[in-house]
Write a protein that holds these residues in place. Structure first.
Motif, PDB file in Angstrom:
ATOM      1  N   ILE A  30      73.105 -58.789  24.640  1.00  0.00           N
ATOM      2  CA  ILE A  30      71.788 -59.193  24.568  1.00  0.00           C
ATOM      3  C   ILE A  30      70.705 -58.495  25.108  1.00  0.00           C
ATOM      4  O   ILE A  30      69.933 -58.638  24.798  1.00  0.00           O
ATOM      5  N   ALA A  70      65.497 -63.533  28.568  1.00  0.00           N
ATOM      6  CA  ALA A  70      64.877 -65.561  29.078  1.00  0.00           C
ATOM      7  C   ALA A  70      63.848 -65.987  28.054  1.00  0.00           C
ATOM      8  O   ALA A  70      62.556 -65.831  28.259  1.00  0.00           O
ATOM      9  N   ALA A  88      65.644 -78.752  25.410  1.00  0.00           N
ATOM     10  CA  ALA A  88      66.789 -78.287  24.346  1.00  0.00           C
ATOM     11  C   ALA A  88      66.549 -76.625  24.125  1.00  0.00           C
ATOM     12  O   ALA A  88      65.464 -76.910  23.640  1.00  0.00           O
ATOM     13  N   PHE A 121      70.188 -71.138  32.036  1.00  0.00           N
ATOM     14  CA  PHE A 121      71.588 -70.263  31.102  1.00  0.00           C
ATOM     15  C   PHE A 121      71.256 -68.312  30.773  1.00  0.00           C
ATOM     16  O   PHE A 121      71.047 -67.895  29.325  1.00  0.00           O
ATOM     17  N   PHE A 132      77.277 -71.643  20.855  1.00  0.00           N
ATOM     18  CA  PHE A 132      76.256 -72.342  21.437  1.00  0.00           C
ATOM     19  C   PHE A 132      75.236 -71.456  21.603  1.00  0.00           C
ATOM     20  O   PHE A 132      73.611 -70.973  21.428  1.00  0.00           O
ATOM     21  N   ALA A 170      71.461 -70.360  18.804  1.00  0.00           N
ATOM     22  CA  ALA A 170      71.193 -70.605  18.375  1.00  0.00           C
ATOM     23  C   ALA A 170      72.248 -71.800  17.461  1.00  0.00           C
ATOM     24  O   ALA A 170      73.463 -71.584  17.511  1.00  0.00           O
TER      25      ALA A 170
HETATM   26  C1  LIG Z   1      77.536 -68.272  27.216  1.00  0.00           C
HETATM   27  C2  LIG Z   1      76.251 -68.543  27.148  1.00  0.00           C
HETATM   28  C3  LIG Z   1      75.090 -67.830  27.156  1.00  0.00           C
HETATM   29  C4  LIG Z   1      73.547 -67.688  27.038  1.00  0.00           C
HETATM   30  N1  LIG Z   1      72.830 -66.418  27.497  1.00  0.00           N
HETATM   31  C5  LIG Z   1      71.105 -66.929  27.281  1.00  0.00           C
HETATM   32  C6  LIG Z   1      69.791 -65.883  27.571  1.00  0.00           C
HETATM   33  O1  LIG Z   1      70.729 -65.186  27.771  1.00  0.00           O
HETATM   34  N2  LIG Z   1      69.043 -66.233  26.794  1.00  0.00           N
HETATM   35  C7  LIG Z   1      68.351 -67.392  26.831  1.00  0.00           C
HETATM   36  O2  LIG Z   1      67.294 -66.986  26.808  1.00  0.00           O
HETATM   37  N3  LIG Z   1      69.703 -68.106  26.688  1.00  0.00           N
HETATM   38  C8  LIG Z   1      70.680 -68.272  26.236  1.00  0.00           C
HETATM   39  N4  LIG Z   1      71.567 -68.953  26.406  1.00  0.00           N
HETATM   40  C9  LIG Z   1      71.283 -70.973  25.683  1.00  0.00           C
HETATM   41  C10 LIG Z   1      71.353 -70.674  23.996  1.00  0.00           C
HETATM   42  O3  LIG Z   1      70.184 -70.100  23.341  1.00  0.00           O
HETATM   43  C11 LIG Z   1      71.064 -72.057  24.048  1.00  0.00           C
HETATM   44  O4  LIG Z   1      72.400 -72.837  24.307  1.00  0.00           O
HETATM   45  C12 LIG Z   1      71.125 -72.608  22.368  1.00  0.00           C
HETATM   46  O5  LIG Z   1      69.748 -72.347  22.209  1.00  0.00           O
HETATM   47  C13 LIG Z   1      71.663 -74.294  22.369  1.00  0.00           C
HETATM   48  O6  LIG Z   1      70.480 -75.092  23.186  1.00  0.00           O
HETATM   49  P1  LIG Z   1      70.662 -75.998  24.207  1.00  0.00           P
HETATM   50  O7  LIG Z   1      72.057 -75.670  24.250  1.00  0.00           O
HETATM   51  O8  LIG Z   1      69.702 -76.587  24.993  1.00  0.00           O
HETATM   52  O9  LIG Z   1      72.040 -77.167  22.852  1.00  0.00           O
HETATM   53  P2  LIG Z   1      70.815 -77.792  22.661  1.00  0.00           P
HETATM   54  O10 LIG Z   1      69.455 -77.237  21.687  1.00  0.00           O
HETATM   55  O11 LIG Z   1      70.399 -79.464  23.499  1.00  0.00           O
HETATM   56  O12 LIG Z   1      71.479 -78.547  20.991  1.00  0.00           O
HETATM   57  C14 LIG Z   1      72.603 -79.391  21.491  1.00  0.00           C
HETATM   58  C15 LIG Z   1      72.746 -79.853  20.150  1.00  0.00           C
HETATM   59  O13 LIG Z   1      72.106 -81.090  20.116  1.00  0.00           O
HETATM   60  C16 LIG Z   1      72.532 -80.879  18.848  1.00  0.00           C
HETATM   61  N5  LIG Z   1      71.130 -80.563  17.751  1.00  0.00           N
HETATM   62  C17 LIG Z   1      70.695 -78.805  18.089  1.00  0.00           C
HETATM   63  N6  LIG Z   1      69.648 -79.080  17.471  1.00  0.00           N
HETATM   64  C18 LIG Z   1      69.469 -79.597  16.323  1.00  0.00           C
HETATM   65  C19 LIG Z   1      69.245 -79.730  15.205  1.00  0.00           C
HETATM   66  N7  LIG Z   1      67.486 -79.328  14.720  1.00  0.00           N
HETATM   67  N8  LIG Z   1      69.630 -81.076  14.126  1.00  0.00           N
HETATM   68  C20 LIG Z   1      70.586 -81.368  13.973  1.00  0.00           C
HETATM   69  N9  LIG Z   1      71.508 -81.642  15.528  1.00  0.00           N
HETATM   70  C21 LIG Z   1      70.296 -80.359  17.287  1.00  0.00           C
HETATM   71  C22 LIG Z   1      73.729 -79.819  18.142  1.00  0.00           C
HETATM   72  O14 LIG Z   1      74.840 -80.760  18.339  1.00  0.00           O
HETATM   73  C23 LIG Z   1      73.931 -79.276  19.370  1.00  0.00           C
HETATM   74  O15 LIG Z   1      75.190 -78.413  19.735  1.00  0.00           O
HETATM   75  C24 LIG Z   1      72.964 -69.146  26.475  1.00  0.00           C
HETATM   76  C25 LIG Z   1      73.962 -70.368  25.939  1.00  0.00           C
HETATM   77  C26 LIG Z   1      75.168 -69.636  25.975  1.00  0.00           C
HETATM   78  C27 LIG Z   1      75.957 -71.413  25.980  1.00  0.00           C
END
Ligand SMILES: Cc1cc2nc3c(=O)[nH]c(=O)nc-3n(C[C@H](O)[C@H](O)[C@H](O)COP(=O)(O)OP(=O)(O)OC[C@H]3O[C@@H](n4cnc5c(N)ncnc54)[C@H](O)[C@@H]3O)c2cc1C
Length: 456
Positions: free
Chosen positions: A139, A177, A184, A213, A430, A433
């Motif tokens: 990261i 960040a 989402a 996160f 996750f 992306a």
């Molecule tokens: C351990 C960990 C570390 C992280 N570290 C960072 C960090 O340092 N900085 C940061 O900014 N973020 C961080 N993240 C966040 C990470 O970038 C997000 O988890 C990621 O972008 C996915 O977003 P979300 O978890 O909100 O899932 P969502 O976007 O809500 O997606 C959930 C589900 O919705 C469905 N979905 C989503 N999009 C689509 C699509 N286009 N078509 C069909 N289905 C879809 C899929 O089933 C997906 O699994 C971290 C996450 C984790 C788990």
């Protein structure tokens, strides 16, 4: 047995066999493998049971030294237990001393100028030893990439450059960040709430919002924070990128999560309450952070792919141990059964494919960095980096899944690392992306390529 997989050395030989420093790249990889195995892996391997035993021993010792019940001794013991739960600082120091943070950055910036695929080979090794330690540096590297290309484009302030140099030297650690709790993660650029407003008659911005996160939330010294600086209009989403240092008034860590995955990495919330930053903190040009974010994520996804390949390799190695030397069905080891052999072949192919795609994407990144105006390079690079992340994260999940299954019921016992690997693999699923987003990106670029070849 070397901690470095033979596939790693083969690929580096294939790519850099004729390079004058090929031997030193291989030597560096072997040395890093020893460090990862002897320090990082052993620190990560300390199971929760061992930690609990340590804390009990420490508590018993302290209590026996006190004549009566001593509340302070209890507090100290609990504090020590917390310390025991962490990877010792010494391990991080050794990784920094090795030069990992600045490995792929240019010498004029204080880096080691090692080819990016060799850096990926080291990250793969780190990911094999500890996903938590791996993601800490991956990261930070994503942030550094964002600063680097802005620096090379002559768009980074002196302040930004000084931060970049400190990150390369390992004197500072960074966090990225972007994600927010209210939207989402996959749609964050469109739904971002965090705002940065120019300070009236001033020279800077006031940022308000929160981020969720965020990896390295407690350990990073500086963060790149994405914030909206104008209303979206057409393709322009009006988002800018800022450097915000720990300790800036109004900037604080919110909730920090206890998690079931990558437990040695800190993850949580950042709160920005009217945080004032100067113009110098703006990275590049105002309103261009979507483009910067995509460039950072394209390289970040290769680092995630490397870490995921490391985890897949670790799960595969442990699978082979169980299959070849572990339990028997009657007088047969499990490896003698056709279904087991098919799984071994499947995992072996997937891991090779993941590694090949990762190092290839890393090589394409260096080509793209040198030819950033070339749209064809861009398309191939984006397809490769997103594809590598997708392939490697699924390979890791598959290998961890098979490992849990081959253990049978004993997989659920806490001391067995199989389930921990399986949980760790979700970071790669996750983080940076989800598969659907990666698939959309790859398909979008393939359509562009198709239309280009058709001249439409
Ligand atoms: C351990 C960990 C570390 C992280 N570290 C960072 C960090 O340092 N900085 C940061 O900014 N973020 C961080 N993240 C966040 C990470 O970038 C997000 O988890 C990621 O972008 C996915 O977003 P979300 O978890 O909100 O899932 P969502 O976007 O809500 O997606 C959930 C589900 O919705 C469905 N979905 C989503 N999009 C689509 C699509 N286009 N078509 C069909 N289905 C879809 C899929 O089933 C997906 O699994 C971290 C996450 C984790 C788990």
């Amino acid at each position: 047995m070397s901690y470095i997989a033979s596939g790693q050395t083969h690929l580096i030989r294939m790519m850099y066999g004729g390079h004058p420093n090929h031997d030193s790249f291989q030597e560096m990889l072997q040395t890093f493998g020893q460090l990862a195995e002897s320090k990082v892996l052993s620190a990560e391997k300390r199971t929760e049971t061992e930690r609990a035993q340590d804390s009990l021993k420490s508590l018993a010792l302290q209590m026996s030294q006190s004549e009566k019940y001593d509340q302070q001794a209890l507090k100290t013991a609990i504090a020590q237990t917390k310390e025991n739960e962490k990877i010792p600082d010494e391990v991080y120091r050794q990784i920094v001393d090795f030069g990992l943070p600045g490995m792929a950055f240019s010498e004029p910036l204080g880096g080691l100028e090692i080819p990016y695929p060799v850096f990926m080979a080291c990250l793969e090794t780190l990911g094999k030893a500890s996903p938590s330690v791996g993601v800490r540096y991956a990261i930070s590297n994503t942030v550094m990439e964002g600063l680097r290309f802005n620096y090379e484009a002559g768009q980074l302030s002196e302040y930004g450059e000084s931060i970049l140099r400190e990150l390369i030297a390992g004197e500072k650690l960074a966090g990225f960040a972007l994600t927010e709790g209210s939207a989402a993660g996959s749609n964050i650029m469109k739904e971002m709430i965090t705002r940065a407003v120019p300070i009236k008659n001033g020279n800077g911005y006031r940022i308000t919002g929160s981020k969720m996160f965020i990896t390295n939330v407690e350990t990073a010294d500086v963060f790149t924070v994405f914030a909206r600086t104008s209303e979206p209009s057409g393709d322009d989403l009006g988002i800018s990128l800022f450097l915000v240092e720990k300790g800036t008034p109004g900037f604080r860590v919110g909730q920090v999560f206890e998690k079931r995955t990558v437990e040695n990495s800190s993850l949580g919330e950042l709160i920005l309450d009217e945080v004032e930053v100067s113009q110098e903190n703006l990275v590049g040009k105002a309103g261009c952070a979507v483009q910067y974010g995509m460039r950072m994520l394209n390289s970040g996804r290769i680092t995630i792919a490397a870490l995921a390949t490391g985890l897949a390799q670790r799960a595969f190695d442990e699978y082979m141990e169980v299959a070849v030397e572990g339990k028997k069905l009657g007088d047969q080891h499990l490896i003698e059964l056709d279904r087991t052999r098919a799984r071994v072949a499947e995992m072996s192919m997937e891991i090779h494919a993941a590694r090949d795609m990762t190092y290839h994407a890393a090589w394409l990144k260096t080509q793209f960095d040198a030819n950033s105006d070339n749209r064809e390079f861009l398309r191939d690079y984006v397809i490769a980096s997103n594809g590598a992340k997708l392939k490697a994260s699924l390979a890791a999940q598959q290998a961890c899944d098979h490992l849990v299954k081959i253990w049978g019921a004993s997989a659920i016992i806490k001391e067995n690392p199989a389930m921990k690997h399986s949980l760790d693999s979700w970071l790669y699923y996750f983080g940076e992306a989800v598969p659907e987003v990666l698939e959309n990106t790859i398909a979008h670029m393939e359509v562009k390529k198709y239309k280009k070849t058709k001249g439409s």
